[in-house]
Design an enzyme around this catalytic site. Structure first.
Site, PDB file in Angstrom:
ATOM      1  N   TYR A   1       0.809  -1.228   0.000  1.00  0.00           N
ATOM      2  CA  TYR A   1       0.000   0.000   0.000  1.00  0.00           C
ATOM      3  C   TYR A   1       0.842   1.278   0.000  1.00  0.00           C
ATOM      4  O   TYR A   1       0.308   2.372  -0.125  1.00  0.00           O
ATOM      5  CB  TYR A   1      -0.953   0.020   1.187  1.00  0.00           C
TER       6      TYR A   1
ATOM      7  N   HIS B   1      -4.591   6.051  -1.189  1.00  0.00           N
ATOM      8  CA  HIS B   1      -5.189   5.964   0.148  1.00  0.00           C
ATOM      9  C   HIS B   1      -4.152   6.178   1.247  1.00  0.00           C
ATOM     10  O   HIS B   1      -4.503   6.440   2.387  1.00  0.00           O
ATOM     11  CB  HIS B   1      -5.877   4.606   0.307  1.00  0.00           C
TER      12      HIS B   1
ATOM     13  N   PHE C   1      -5.332  -1.466   9.776  1.00  0.00           N
ATOM     14  CA  PHE C   1      -5.874  -0.960   8.520  1.00  0.00           C
ATOM     15  C   PHE C   1      -6.673   0.309   8.749  1.00  0.00           C
ATOM     16  O   PHE C   1      -7.130   0.605   9.861  1.00  0.00           O
ATOM     17  CB  PHE C   1      -6.685  -2.045   7.804  1.00  0.00           C
TER      18      PHE C   1
ATOM     19  N   ASN D   1      -9.588   1.558   8.438  1.00  0.00           N
ATOM     20  CA  ASN D   1     -10.859   1.620   9.156  1.00  0.00           C
ATOM     21  C   ASN D   1     -10.717   1.474  10.665  1.00  0.00           C
ATOM     22  O   ASN D   1     -11.659   1.749  11.400  1.00  0.00           O
ATOM     23  CB  ASN D   1     -11.831   0.559   8.626  1.00  0.00           C
TER      24      ASN D   1
ATOM     25  N   ASN E   1     -13.477   6.655   6.314  1.00  0.00           N
ATOM     26  CA  ASN E   1     -13.560   5.679   7.403  1.00  0.00           C
ATOM     27  C   ASN E   1     -12.436   5.801   8.425  1.00  0.00           C
ATOM     28  O   ASN E   1     -12.647   5.558   9.611  1.00  0.00           O
ATOM     29  CB  ASN E   1     -13.594   4.252   6.839  1.00  0.00           C
TER      30      ASN E   1
END
Length: 190
Positions: free
Chosen positions: A14, A19, A64, A66, A114
């Protein structure tokens, strides 16, 4: 004492994705403000440094997106830090802002992000600062296409734009440490 949090997902795949824009800028701050590397805590990577006379903690939650708030709350407790919410700056991607733009805000709703919602829930307040890094495009994708879009790596020219923007706002991030309202005015006027 100030706390700066960079949001993103923790796995290597990632890194440099849209993001993870918050984590991207947090790493850049570490490169400028400290020669030390992040310490690996149970719930986050973190680093304590000094900028001028101000003690600053840089935190990257290692859960993560969220669950960012849970990770941040546990990390603050583990480090025995009790900042006022106004002493926290959360840096994150924002689909509602076109790519290449950056905005700062204070005490706003999560607007559907989120990671930010998780922080609001766990800190029990929205009264913290946010550096919103634009990753949006004119026509927003939906559903699975949206997820694919935010999890794509930045193109080389996009990364150049992010690097340029970071250099442009760095003095304002330093201003935020002592005068957040002025920093917001500087960043939002660019």
């Amino acid at each position: 004492m100030k706390i700066i949090v960079g949001l993103g997902n923790p796995e290597e795949k990632y890194i440099k994705t849209r993001h993870n824009a918050g984590e991207f800028y947090l790493s850049k701050l570490r490169n400028v403000w400290s020669e030390k590397d992040f310490a690996e805590g149970k719930n986050a990577l973190w680093l304590e440094t000094k900028v001028g006379k101000e003690k600053v903690f840089l935190i990257f939650p290692n859960q993560f997106m969220n669950n960012s708030g849970e990770s941040l709350k546990k990390t603050l407790a583990n480090l025995k830090l009790k900042p006022k919410p106004g002493d926290i700056l959360v840096m994150h991607d924002d689909l509602d802002i076109e790519f290449g733009r950056i905005k700062m805000s204070f005490a706003r709703s999560s607007a559907g992000h989120n990671g930010v919602q998780s922080i609001i829930k766990n800190l029990k307040t929205d009264k913290f600062w946010r550096l919103r890094i634009g990753i949006g495009i004119k026509k927003k994708p939906d559903g699975k296409k949206m997820i694919d879009f935010i999890l794509k790596k930045f193109k080389p020219e996009e990364e150049k734009t992010l690097n340029k923007n970071f250099k442009d706002i760095l003095p304002s991030l330093e201003t935020w440490l002592t005068n957040p309202a002025r920093a917001m005015s500087e960043i939002n006027s660019k």
